[in-house]
Design a protein around this motif. Structure first.
Motif, PDB file in Angstrom:
ATOM      1  N   TYR A 139      -4.777   5.346  18.096  1.00 49.19           N
ATOM      2  CA  TYR A 139      -3.652   4.550  18.853  1.00 49.19           C
ATOM      3  C   TYR A 139      -2.395   5.131  18.194  1.00 49.19           C
ATOM      4  N   ASN A 140      -1.439   5.503  18.763  1.00 48.67           N
ATOM      5  CA  ASN A 140      -1.054   5.395  20.203  1.00 48.67           C
ATOM      6  C   ASN A 140      -1.363   6.672  21.030  1.00 48.67           C
ATOM      7  N   THR A 189      -7.479   7.513   6.273  1.00 50.30           N
ATOM      8  CA  THR A 189      -6.858   6.188   5.819  1.00 50.30           C
ATOM      9  C   THR A 189      -5.397   6.220   6.157  1.00 50.30           C
ATOM     10  N   ARG A 190      -4.827   7.295   6.268  1.00 49.81           N
ATOM     11  CA  ARG A 190      -3.143   7.545   6.800  1.00 49.81           C
ATOM     12  C   ARG A 190      -3.242   7.349   8.186  1.00 49.81           C
ATOM     13  N   ARG A 191      -4.194   7.735   8.911  1.00 52.99           N
ATOM     14  CA  ARG A 191      -4.398   7.528  10.451  1.00 52.99           C
ATOM     15  C   ARG A 191      -4.207   6.139  10.674  1.00 52.99           C
ATOM     16  N   VAL A 192      -5.299   5.541  10.054  1.00 57.69           N
ATOM     17  CA  VAL A 192      -5.419   3.844  10.429  1.00 57.69           C
ATOM     18  C   VAL A 192      -3.987   3.063  10.066  1.00 57.69           C
ATOM     19  N   SER A 193      -3.461   3.586   8.869  1.00 57.59           N
ATOM     20  CA  SER A 193      -2.454   3.020   8.281  1.00 57.59           C
ATOM     21  C   SER A 193      -1.221   3.189   9.248  1.00 57.59           C
ATOM     22  N   VAL A 194      -1.089   4.377  10.114  1.00 62.83           N
ATOM     23  CA  VAL A 194      -0.438   4.516  11.144  1.00 62.83           C
ATOM     24  C   VAL A 194      -0.329   3.701  12.121  1.00 62.83           C
ATOM     25  N   ASP A 213       0.791  -1.277  -0.097  1.00 62.10           N
ATOM     26  CA  ASP A 213      -0.200  -0.010   0.092  1.00 62.10           C
ATOM     27  C   ASP A 213       0.705   1.335  -0.049  1.00 62.10           C
ATOM     28  N   ASP A 214       1.928   1.335   0.820  1.00 61.30           N
ATOM     29  CA  ASP A 214       3.079   2.384   0.643  1.00 61.30           C
ATOM     30  C   ASP A 214       3.390   2.567  -0.715  1.00 61.30           C
ATOM     31  N   GLY A 215       3.861   1.635  -1.142  1.00 60.11           N
ATOM     32  CA  GLY A 215       4.222   1.847  -2.792  1.00 60.11           C
ATOM     33  C   GLY A 215       3.250   2.179  -3.493  1.00 60.11           C
ATOM     34  N   VAL A 216       2.239   1.834  -3.589  1.00 58.78           N
ATOM     35  CA  VAL A 216       1.003   2.296  -4.471  1.00 58.78           C
ATOM     36  C   VAL A 216       0.330   3.961  -4.108  1.00 58.78           C
ATOM     37  N   LYS A 217       0.343   4.252  -2.748  1.00 58.08           N
ATOM     38  CA  LYS A 217      -0.069   5.403  -2.707  1.00 58.08           C
ATOM     39  C   LYS A 217       0.631   6.692  -3.167  1.00 58.08           C
ATOM     40  N   LEU A 229       1.448  -1.244  14.834  1.00 57.82           N
ATOM     41  CA  LEU A 229       0.809  -2.713  15.349  1.00 57.82           C
ATOM     42  C   LEU A 229       1.786  -3.807  14.739  1.00 57.82           C
ATOM     43  N   VAL A 230       2.180  -3.890  13.633  1.00 52.32           N
ATOM     44  CA  VAL A 230       2.974  -4.824  13.067  1.00 52.32           C
ATOM     45  C   VAL A 230       4.218  -4.754  13.915  1.00 52.32           C
ATOM     46  N   LYS A 231       4.522  -3.754  14.123  1.00 57.33           N
ATOM     47  CA  LYS A 231       6.274  -3.703  14.880  1.00 57.33           C
ATOM     48  C   LYS A 231       5.932  -4.335  16.401  1.00 57.33           C
TER      49      LYS A 231
END
Length: 185
Positions: free
Chosen positions: A91-92, A27-32, A11-15, A37-39
Motif C-alpha cells: 500500500y499505497n 521492514t522499511r516498506r512495511v514502515s512506510v 523506531d525512526d529514532g532507533v534505526k 496509515l497513521v495519517k
C-alpha cells in the motif's frame, strides 16, 4: 492508535541511517505503509460518513480493521453491513483488500462477499481504478456509496440480483428486506 504512532517515532529514532540489506528494505516498506496509515486513519476518523463506524480489533495494527455501514436511505436502509479491510504491505501502490462479511442481495456485492467497486481494482481500463493518490477515506466513502448513488444495476457482479431488479423491482425489494432481517441486523 497513539501507541502505533509513538512506536513509529521511536523506531525512526532507533534505526538511524538507512542500510541497504534486504531485511531493512522489507521492514522499511512495511514502515512506510504504517506511517501512511497513521495519517490516513486520523483523517478518516475526522471525516467518517455518519452512516459508518470503524473498529480496530488490535489498535496497534492499523492495516486491519472492520467497517460497519448502516444505510439511512434506499433499499438497504435499516441494515447493518460489515466489511473487512486489510491493507497490504505494498500500500499505497496497491489497493486495500475488502470483503463484505454480511450476506447481502446486491448487484455489486456477491453473496460470498466479493465487491465490485472500481477504485478497489488495481488495474482499470476506465481510469477510475486504484491510484497511489487514493486513500482509505476514498475506500470507505466508496463502500458507503454502494448503498446509494454507486448502486449499479447496469454493471453488476451479482448478475442474478441485477436481473431480479430488472424483472420485478418490488420482489427485489422484498428479497433485500428478507436478507436484512436474516443477516444484517
Amino acid at each position: 492508535m497513539l501507541t502505533l504512532a509513538s512506536k513509529l517515532k521511536r523506531d525512526d529514532g532507533v534505526k538511524g541511517p538507512r542500510t541497504s540489506n534486504p531485511t531493512s528494505d522489507s521492514t522499511r516498506r512495511v514502515s512506510v505503509r504504517d506511517k501512511l496509515l497513521v495519517k490516513e486513519v486520523a483523517e478518516l476518523e475526522a471525516n467518517l460518513p455518519c452512516t459508518c463506524e470503524l473498529k480496530f480489533p488490535d489498535p496497534n495494527k492499523l492495516h486491519y480493521f472492520l467497517l460497519t455501514v448502516n444505510p439511512d436511505e434506499g433499499y438497504y436502509q435499516n441494515g447493518t453491513f460489515q466489511f473487512e479491510i486489510e491493507v497490504p504491505d505494498a500500500y499505497n501502490m496497491v489497493p486495500p483488500k475488502v470483503k463484505c462479511l454480511t450476506r447481502i442481495w446486491h448487484p455489486n456485492i456477491t453473496e460470498t462477499g466479493e465487491i465490485c467497486l472500481s477504485l478497489l481494482r488495481e488495474h482499470s481500463i476506465d481510469g477510475t481504478g486504484w491510484a497511489p493518490t487514493r486513500t482509505l477515506k476514498d475506500v470507505v466513502w466508496g463502500l458507503n456509496s454502494l448503498f446509494t448513488d454507486l448502486l449499479n444495476f447496469d454493471d453488476p457482479l451479482n448478475i442474478e440480483a441485477a436481473e431480479h431488479h430488472l424483472r420485478d423491482k418490488e420482489d427485489f425489494r422484498t428479497k433485500v428486506d428478507d436478507y436484512i432481517k436474516r443477516y444484517a441486523r
